[in-house]
Design an enzyme around this catalytic site. Structure first.
Site, PDB file in Angstrom:
ATOM      1  N   ASP A 154       1.038  -1.555 -10.393  1.00 16.78           N
ATOM      2  CA  ASP A 154       2.418  -1.949 -10.096  1.00 16.78           C
ATOM      3  C   ASP A 154       2.459  -3.466  -9.886  1.00 16.78           C
ATOM      4  OD1 ASP A 154       5.101  -1.673  -9.490  1.00 16.78           O
ATOM      5  OD2 ASP A 154       4.744  -1.264  -7.374  1.00 16.78           O
ATOM      6  N   LYS A 203       3.334  -0.873 -14.688  1.00 16.23           N
ATOM      7  CA  LYS A 203       4.660  -1.513 -14.743  1.00 16.23           C
ATOM      8  C   LYS A 203       4.641  -2.450 -15.947  1.00 16.23           C
ATOM      9  CE  LYS A 203       6.127  -4.257 -11.274  1.00 16.23           C
ATOM     10  NZ  LYS A 203       6.662  -4.283  -9.908  1.00 16.23           N
ATOM     11  N   ASP A 250      -8.551 -10.422  -6.959  1.00 14.20           N
ATOM     12  CA  ASP A 250      -7.638 -10.674  -8.085  1.00 14.20           C
ATOM     13  C   ASP A 250      -8.079  -9.753  -9.216  1.00 14.20           C
ATOM     14  OD1 ASP A 250      -6.310 -11.594 -10.279  1.00 14.20           O
ATOM     15  OD2 ASP A 250      -6.561 -13.731  -9.806  1.00 14.20           O
ATOM     16  N   ASP A 257      -5.693  -5.564  -4.115  1.00 13.78           N
ATOM     17  CA  ASP A 257      -4.581  -6.513  -4.296  1.00 13.78           C
ATOM     18  C   ASP A 257      -5.099  -7.916  -3.992  1.00 13.78           C
ATOM     19  OD1 ASP A 257      -1.271  -6.089  -4.387  1.00 13.78           O
ATOM     20  OD2 ASP A 257      -1.942  -8.045  -3.629  1.00 13.78           O
ATOM     21  N   GLY A 312       0.785  -1.240   0.000  1.00  9.75           N
ATOM     22  CA  GLY A 312       0.000   0.000   0.000  1.00  9.75           C
ATOM     23  C   GLY A 312       0.812   1.282   0.000  1.00  9.75           C
ATOM     24  N   TRP A 341       2.010   2.922  -2.569  1.00  9.47           N
ATOM     25  CA  TRP A 341       1.553   3.844  -3.616  1.00  9.47           C
ATOM     26  C   TRP A 341       0.281   4.561  -3.140  1.00  9.47           C
ATOM     27  CZ3 TRP A 341       2.374   2.618  -9.481  1.00  9.47           C
ATOM     28  CH2 TRP A 341       3.734   2.329  -9.708  1.00  9.47           C
TER      29      TRP A 341
HETATM   30  N1  SAM Z   1       2.705  -0.842  -5.507  1.00  4.79           N
HETATM   31  C1  SAM Z   1       2.793  -1.614  -4.353  1.00  4.79           C
HETATM   32  C2  SAM Z   1       3.325  -0.796  -3.213  1.00  4.79           C
HETATM   33  O1  SAM Z   1       4.004   0.115  -3.509  1.00  4.79           O
HETATM   34  O2  SAM Z   1       3.051  -1.077  -2.060  1.00  4.79           O
HETATM   35  C3  SAM Z   1       3.635  -2.822  -4.535  1.00  4.79           C
HETATM   36  C4  SAM Z   1       3.073  -3.817  -5.462  1.00  4.79           C
HETATM   37  S1  SAM Z   1       3.948  -5.305  -5.433  1.00  4.79           S
HETATM   38  C5  SAM Z   1       5.349  -4.883  -6.299  1.00  4.79           C
HETATM   39  C6  SAM Z   1       3.029  -6.259  -6.572  1.00  4.79           C
HETATM   40  C7  SAM Z   1       1.756  -6.677  -6.046  1.00  4.79           C
HETATM   41  O3  SAM Z   1       0.949  -7.238  -7.066  1.00  4.79           O
HETATM   42  C8  SAM Z   1       1.837  -7.744  -5.015  1.00  4.79           C
HETATM   43  O4  SAM Z   1       1.427  -7.276  -3.779  1.00  4.79           O
HETATM   44  C9  SAM Z   1       0.897  -8.832  -5.499  1.00  4.79           C
HETATM   45  O5  SAM Z   1       0.149  -9.368  -4.501  1.00  4.79           O
HETATM   46  C10 SAM Z   1       0.068  -8.074  -6.497  1.00  4.79           C
HETATM   47  N2  SAM Z   1      -0.587  -8.984  -7.480  1.00  4.79           N
HETATM   48  C11 SAM Z   1      -0.008  -9.882  -8.285  1.00  4.79           C
HETATM   49  N3  SAM Z   1      -0.934 -10.503  -9.045  1.00  4.79           N
HETATM   50  C12 SAM Z   1      -2.091  -9.916  -8.730  1.00  4.79           C
HETATM   51  C13 SAM Z   1      -3.390 -10.109  -9.169  1.00  4.79           C
HETATM   52  N4  SAM Z   1      -3.672 -10.990 -10.089  1.00  4.79           N
HETATM   53  N5  SAM Z   1      -4.340  -9.373  -8.628  1.00  4.79           N
HETATM   54  C14 SAM Z   1      -4.072  -8.491  -7.677  1.00  4.79           C
HETATM   55  N6  SAM Z   1      -2.878  -8.257  -7.213  1.00  4.79           N
HETATM   56  C15 SAM Z   1      -1.884  -8.966  -7.736  1.00  4.79           C
END
Ligand code: SAM
Length: 834
Positions: free
Chosen positions: A119, A159, A94, A78, A58, A60
């Site tokens: 992201d 991203k 998801d 997320d 969280g 961002w």
């Molecule tokens: N932007 C976030 C932050 O700054 O706190 C970090 C994001 S982290 C790099 C990537 C996130 O993508 C992970 O927490 C992961 O759980 C989420 N993620 C991956 N696949 C996903 C999906 N299908 N649906 C939702 N979230 C997903």
């Protein structure tokens, strides 16, 4: 191996990690969005609704809640739970599912998002290829949600990984957004293949082709183009690009060779060279090669170069291309082009020629005026700066004129062109300008006969003598100035009290209604004094080496007809001890009586040989003129004396004027009184039949001596002191420059520290440290040089090599004279302080 070490080994605990900790962000990735937001026009500050896809943990969302306007709607989603965040709505889902879509819609209600952030990184630990593929799919899913929720003109930040899907994804973004740009914020690690794409200006199409967001369509249909930039390979061969994809379609060879003749005949040499590894030398029997190898450009170096094209540089490729061009000409392959390229040039008619020349001249003129304008602007600018810095004095007058170029009074270009500059340099000014022109220009009638009479040599000799005399005068002046300075340094306290002016001139009119001055008993013969004075000067001049020629020169009516001998001589020795004489009449008697002043002789001051005209009257002997004139007008006793030093030389006329001004200001006199004063017994003199010398003499001495007051004299003196107190122009300029430099340094420091402050990627401590470092640097520069101890190379120190005993720090071996000088300076400064 500990946990921390493990993290460190991957370089995870970098400064952003600590910075995030310090600022309370949940992840270091917060700085990625901060940096993207800063780079792309602070879109978050303008967003009232933000959706953060894949938001856990969280950070961002935290950044968004800080930057977005108050009461903005920030929704984070997320696949893993997100700890509640103030001012943010978060839920678990998801993003590729319908559940997420509907939940999002529920939170959004009728709103549209200004910004959608993504992201996401798949949480699977598969191989790189698999990961990348899922990442692209996730991105496309995020885009889908963005398209559904974004408002027109909205921003989408996602991203994306560098993979073969990259171009396809970019193409899709470009269809939906006005501006698409890929960026890698500094907070994103270099080792990571992630980059971020910022899509601005959502087009919000009414009808959207579903294939655009279909992963199958996007990643299959668009993955066809694979343009290899062969031009870059040739023109920038030093920059190697990696072929990540491996073999190209239909081409399973890694080594490509082509026959040189074939290459010459090839129509696309650049691309061909880019693909080739080698150009093979044709067989010796080839008749075309037999011709081409005789070409000048077919050097052994070229033949060596074509053996391995992959190691060639730009210069070598040029060689090959040049040889190809020559060969094609010889083989007649490029003939057509050449004949087609030939352009026939029609000769210009006379009129056209004139027009062309005119045009050229006008252009030149324009350029010149532009240059001059620029120059004058620069000068103006300089003047403004000088004005602002209080650096402008009267001494600057003429400086600008000298820079005005052709319009300048002192422009020597004309003389330079005519070759007369050398003669001018030798001092023969007269030769440079023709007399007629001079006369015309200056409206001066030149007596040609007179000029002819004087031979060039004589004029030269005269000039040399004049120069000598002037140098002599300058020396004496400098000497006198030095004496005055020394006197000032001695701090004569009595100079402070300038109590009045004494004159040695005579006031012989006892019946005068305003007889204010006492006559000087010893100076009864001012005329003879004057004559004697002039005689002495003239004699000295002859002694100084005034030749017959010089005398003739001074006597020449054509040159000096405007000056009488005395005034000329006075001017020549002006300011010397003997020649300065302020003629106010010599006093020789005692005045007394009714309504007139009482005069007191001051024999000690009236010596004929006295150097100066005035002296300071001791305060206790002074009479307050004003009060005296009020109280006992009939018994006024005014004193005149000669000044003790040049410094006290005050123009009596100025003091008189100041006295009058005071009186008018105080209401003691009005303008009618002033007019009345102008009419006196000298006003209407009968001059008929009197000889010229007599009249001249009368003119000088027979005039009313006006009263002066102590206050007026003091006021004038004060004025002069103020003038003297002003620092000289050079000092002012230097001070101004110093000030300006300091200001500039400060300004630079401010800018730098502002930049440091603005850098969101630095902690407060880092910022403070950096700013402190800057400050240190600045003060270091300003630090004075270390004090140098002077050691006299005498006694035991004579001929000493190395550090003398008991001396610390920097030292310098000097002789005794320098040390004495230093001591003398200290002594003077000390005395001056007292
Ligand atoms: N932007 C976030 C932050 O700054 O706190 C970090 C994001 S982290 C790099 C990537 C996130 O993508 C992970 O927490 C992961 O759980 C989420 N993620 C991956 N696949 C996903 C999906 N299908 N649906 C939702 N979230 C997903």
């Amino acid at each position: 191996m500990g946990k921390t070490q493990k993290k460190n080994s991957k370089g995870r605990l970098d400064r952003y990690y600590y910075l995030a900790k310090e600022k309370g962000y949940r992840a270091r990735s917060s700085f990625k969005i901060i940096q993207i937001n800063e780079k792309y026009g602070h879109f978050l500050e303008k967003s009232k609704v933000v959706i953060d896809l894949c938001a856990a943990p969280g950070s961002w969302c935290q950044v968004a809640s800080q930057l977005c306007p108050v009461n903005s709607l920030i929704i984070g989603v997320d696949i893993v739970p997100i700890k509640p965040l103030p001012n943010c709505i978060t839920f678990q889902s998801d993003i590729t599912t319908e559940d997420c879509r509907s939940k999002l819609r529920g939170h959004m209600k009728t709103w549209k998002a200004d910004t959608v952030l993504h992201d996401g990184a798949p949480n699977v630990g598969l191989g790189w290829v698999q990961d990348a593929f899922t990442q692209s799919q996730l991105t496309l899913q995020a885009l889908k949600l963005a398209v559904e929720n974004l408002t027109v003109g909205g921003t989408f930040v996602t991203k994306i990984f560098r993979s073969r899907d990259y171009n396809n994804l970019m193409w899709v973004f470009q269809q939906l957004f006005e501006k698409v740009e890929a960026t890698k914020p500094p907070a994103s690690r270099n080792v990571s293949a992630e980059i971020f794409v910022v899509c601005k200006g959502f087009k919000a199409p009414k009808k959207l082709d579903p294939r655009l967001l279909d992963p199958k369509e996007v990643f299959e249909e668009l993955s066809t183009t694979n343009n290899v930039n062969n031009e870059a390979k040739i023109f920038n061969p030093e920059k190697k690009t990696r072929q990540r994809q491996g073999y190209e379609e239909g081409d399973y060879l890694l080594y490509h060779v082509m026959d040189l003749i074939e290459f010459i005949k090839n129509e696309d040499p650049i691309n061909t060279l880019g693909n080739l590894n080698k150009l093979s030398e044709p067989s010796k029997d080839d008749h075309e090669w037999k011709i081409l190898r005789k070409l000048k450009s077919c050097t052994p170096e070229l033949l060596e170069c074509i053996k391995d094209l992959k190691v060639l540089g730009r210069k070598e490729f040029k060689l090959i291309l040049k040889f190809r061009k020559n060969s094609r000409e010889i083989l007649g392959l490029d003939e057509k082009d050449e004949t087609g390229e030939q352009i026939e040039v029609e000769p210009l008619t006379e009129e056209q020629q004139i027009d062309k020349e005119l045009q050229e001249l006008t252009d030149k003129q324009k350029q010149k005026s532009k240059r001059e304008k620029k120059r004058s602007n620069e000068l103006k600018q300089k003047e403004i700066v000088r004005n602002q810095m209080n650096m402008l004095t009267d001494m600057n007058i003429g400086l600008e004129a000298a820079q005005l170029g052709s319009e300048s009074l002192f422009n020597l270009k004309t003389a330079e062109k005519t070759g007369q500059i050398d003669r001018l340099a030798k001092g023969k000014k007269r030769m440079i300008f023709n007399d007629e022109e001079l006369a015309k220009d200056n409206d001066i009638h030149v007596d040609e006969e007179d000029i002819e009479q004087e031979s060039g040599d004589e004029a030269d000799a005269l000039e040399a003598q004049l120069d000598d005399m002037y140098n002599h005068y300058q020396e004496r002046k400098a000497e006198r100035d030095a004496k005055f300075l020394a006197k000032r340094l001695r701090g004569d306290a009595d100079e402070e009290a300038w109590d009045g002016i004494r004159s040695d001139e005579e006031e012989d009119d006892e019946g005068e209604e305003t007889k204010d001055y006492e006559m000087d008993e010893d100076s009864d013969d001012s005329d003879s004094d004057n004559d004697e004075h002039i005689r002495l000067i003239t004699e000295r001049k002859s002694k100084d080496g005034l030749s017959r020629g010089a005398k003739m020169f001074f006597q020449s009516d054509s040159i000096f007809n405007e000056f009488d001998e005395e005034s000329l001589l006075n001017e020549m020795v002006d300011n010397t001890k003997t020649a300065d004489k302020v003629s106010n009449g010599n006093g020789n008697g005692n005045g007394n009586g009714n309504g007139t002043s009482a005069f007191e002789a001051d024999s000690s001051d009236a010596e004929s040989g006295s150097d100066s005209d005035f002296e300071i009257v001791p305060a206790e002997r002074e009479i307050n003129y004003e009060s005296a004139s009020d109280d006992e007008e009939g018994n006024l006793s005014h004193k005149y004396s000669r000044a003790k030093s040049e410094k006290e030389k005050v123009d009596i006329a100025t003091v008189e004027a100041m006295t009058l001004a005071h009186k008018v200001a105080l209401g003691q006199m009005n303008k009618y009184d002033l007019i009345d004063e102008g009419i006196n017994r000298y006003s209407f003199r009968d001059k008929e039949g009197l000889p010229d010398w007599f009249l001249d003499d009368e003119k000088k001495h027979s005039k009313l001596i006006k009263p002066i007051t102590k206050e007026a004299a003091l006021a004038i003196k004060e004025k002069q002191r103020q003038l003297n107190a002003r620092p000289i122009k050079k000092v002012l300029e230097a001070q101004g420059r110093k000030k300006m430099r300091a200001l500039r340094r400060l300004e630079k420091l401010k800018k730098k520290s502002d930049l440091i402050n603005e850098d969101s990627g630095k902690s407060e401590r880092d910022k403070a440290e950096e700013i402190q470092k800057l400050m240190k640097k600045l003060t270091k520069k300003q630090k004075q040089k270390p004090k140098v101890t002077l050691v006299v190379a005498a006694g035991s120190n004579r001929g000493l090599s190395g550090r003398p005993k008991g001396v610390k720090g920097k030292y310098k071996m000097v002789d005794g004279v320098m040390k004495n000088e230093q001591r003398a300076l200290k002594r003077i400064a000390k005395k001056h302080k007292k």
